[in-house]
Design an enzyme around this catalytic site. Structure first.
Site, short mmCIF file in Angstrom:
data_model
loop_
_atom_site.label_atom_id
_atom_site.label_comp_id
_atom_site.label_asym_id
_atom_site.label_seq_id
_atom_site.Cartn_x
_atom_site.Cartn_y
_atom_site.Cartn_z
N GLU A 197 -29.66 17.23 16.61
CA GLU A 197 -29.07 15.90 16.81
C GLU A 197 -29.47 14.97 15.67
OE1 GLU A 197 -29.40 14.55 20.92
OE2 GLU A 197 -28.12 16.22 21.56
N GLU A 319 -26.64 23.32 23.34
CA GLU A 319 -27.05 22.55 24.52
C GLU A 319 -25.82 22.30 25.37
OE1 GLU A 319 -29.53 19.07 23.97
OE2 GLU A 319 -30.64 20.04 22.34
O1 AHR Z 1 -31.83 18.59 26.65
C1 AHR Z 1 -32.32 17.28 26.64
C2 AHR Z 1 -32.00 16.55 25.35
O2 AHR Z 1 -30.63 16.37 25.22
C3 AHR Z 1 -32.38 17.24 24.07
O3 AHR Z 1 -33.71 17.05 23.73
C4 AHR Z 1 -31.50 16.59 23.06
O4 AHR Z 1 -31.20 17.42 21.98
C5 AHR Z 1 -30.28 16.19 23.87
O5 AHR Z 1 -29.93 14.88 23.66
#
Ligand code: AHR
Length: 517
Positions: A197, A319
């Site tokens: 991110e 994710e």
């Molecule tokens: O999974 C939780 C968070 O979500 C992670 O640390 C981040 O990459 C995303 O915003």
């Protein structure tokens, strides 16, 4: 796909009024004659573990002196459950945590490791007792591939370069340091994330700036002694197509995988709602939001295709999953949520979508493996439960490594109050190496059975169908500590074969996985 045969039904469910336009019968042609279909990589079933709340500490690692039964510090119950799941790849140490993690703090004698404040997740102080050795040894115990997420946001090129050397080189100062810390043989590391991110918690960069930064970090992350790194650049959040375009334009030739993050947050304005107490309206908003990942994937893939028509660069959804409000009484920064039959439906619908895009989509990591967001496993002191999502991952495991089989059908539609809609059937199929066909089907409707008639387009005939079903007494049912599990798979009896045809009847809000011969 065009919609056919819409029956309008206004269903009054719980406190909410949900208008569902669902047909109860769907015909599906199995395109068995298709050739050149992509496989479904094992890595579609990947997992994510971050130093966040009780994922690592308590969830996986309790330390050797814990009263919780453990093997070298890893809790035994979780270890066994993860071994049973045969997880293909595990991403670590974050997430946002990764861009504040300094790996040298997590090696050497535990008593010498410094404390650090986890600024992203609740300000919790951690002692770095779970570091590189503890993670990579865990991967070896589980037989899973590590996916190391490197610090770009607050780290240096040298720090990441040395981490790679420490883990993978046979000789040199870093290899000597590793040996002094108890590990002579280098580990094999394939997946290396270069920042997480980077448009937000990982450095707040623009895509243009990050693509240059990526190239610099990636250049010095070397391949030592036969180890081949597969470098994953930070990708977009959701529908940030400009990020994908910029990265592909500036750096595609240096990238093996480009990541993407997509969370299922059901409400308007990111209103998450409770994980266990929700209306029918919130249920449909959740499911339609999960299904919307298909449009997001399709659009990112189309952009990648213009810069990389041979599909050398993989899309890596590292994710994904549901994101609800933290359970009452827990640290708001620890993202602990329960996991109901609704989560199982989200997992089933999502995986069926992922299967269809594996020509480009080569890895997905659900967030997160234990005690955080849409988990496989939840723990409470010495107790552990397997979530409904765990069961979906286990049931769907039959697709791993198999070849996708395309399906043609004209579904009805289910709409929701968030302006999104989804098909009234979620389905995918694959043939494994021994030629056995597996079909996974989810019926998202809360109030209608789904009758599906499958038909082969080839000369073949079916001889048998058997399978498992996941369903619950109510959509908000979950597996709780100290209780008989409320959501567990059972044998499924609702499939009948007849020559080229296979008829399946699914109860409302259920998921079925079939083995068809
Ligand atoms: O999974 C939780 C968070 O979500 C992670 O640390 C981040 O990459 C995303 O915003």
């Amino acid at each position: 796909m065009k919609k056919m045969l819409s029956i309008v039904a206004a269903a009054f469910l719980g406190a909410a009024v949900t208008f569902s336009y669902a047909q109860t019968n769907v015909k599906v042609t199995i395109i068995d004659t298709a050739t050149g279909q992509p496989d479904i990589p094992d890595e579609i079933y990947g997992q994510f573990s971050e130093h966040l709340g009780r994922c690592i500490y308590e969830g996986i690692w309790v330390g050797e002196d814990s009263s919780i039964p453990n093997q070298n510090g890893y809790r035994k119950d979780v270890l066994k459950a993860l071994k049973d799941l045969k997880i293909p790849v595990l991403r670590w140490p974050g997430g946002c945590f990764a861009d504040e993690y300094h790996w040298m703090d997590g090696i050497g004698p535990k008593e010498d490791r410094p404390l650090m404040v986890n600024n992203n997740w609740g300000g919790t102080v951690e002692d770095n007792s779970f570091g590189t050795h503890e993670f990579l040894n865990l991967c070896e115990l589980l037989g899973t591939q590590p996916y190391i997420s490197g610090n770009v946001g607050s780290g240096t090129v040298e720090e990441l370069a040395k981490w790679v050397e420490y883990m993978t080189a046979e000789e040199g100062t870093m290899a000597q340091l590793r040996a002094a810390n108890g590990r002579k043989e280098p580990w094999k590391i394939k997946y290396l994330g270069v920042g997480n991110e980077s448009w937000g918690c990982g450095g707040d960069m623009t895509a243009q700036y990050y693509s240059d930064v990526y190239k610099r970090y990636a250049l010095y992350a070397r391949n030592y002694d036969g180890n081949r790194l597969y470098k994953i650049a930070c990708g977009a959040s959701e529908d940030d197509y400009e990020w994908t375009r910029t990265l592909m334009k500036n750096a595609a030739d240096k990238i093996n995988g480009l990541s993407l993050h997509y969370y299922t947050v059901p409400g308007w304005n990111c209103d998450k709602g409770s994980a266990t107490q929700f209306t029918a309206e919130e249920y449909y908003n959740t499911l339609t939001r999960a299904a919307a990942v298909e449009e997001i994937l399709t659009n990112h893939i189309a952009i990648m295709d213009t810069y990389d028509p041979d599909r050398r660069v993989a899309l890596i959804l590292d994710e994904w999953g549901t994101w609800f409000e933290v359970e009452p009484g827990f640290n708001p920064g620890h993202l602990y949520q329960q996991n109901t039959m609704r989560d199982a439906m989200v997992a089933a619908v999502s995986l069926n979508i992922f299967h269809k895009h594996t020509g480009r989509l080569r890895m997905c990591n659900i967030a997160q493996v234990v005690n955080v967001l849409q988990s496989m496993i939840l723990t409470k002191d010495s107790q552990m439960v397997l979530t409904p999502t765990y069961h979906i991952f286990k049931m769907y495991g039959v697709h791993r490594g198999a070849t996708s089989v395309p399906l043609a059908y004209r579904p009805g539609s289910i709409s929701s109050t968030n302006g999104k809609a989804m098909d009234n059937i979620s389905v995918s199929a694959s043939r494994d190496k021994s030629g056995v066909l597996h079909i996974s089907i989810a019926n998202p409707s809360l109030d209608k059975e789904l009758n599906v008639e499958f038909e082969l387009d080839s000369e073949g005939k079916f001889s048998s169908a058997k399978g498992e079903i996941l369903q619950a007494a109510s959509i908000d049912a979950y597996n709780d500590f100290g209780q008989k599990p409320a959501v567990v798979p059972a044998a499924f009896k609702g499939a009948k074969v007849n020559g080229k045809k296979l008829n399946v009847t699914l109860p409302a809000a259920s998921v079925v996985v079939l083995e068809v011969k």
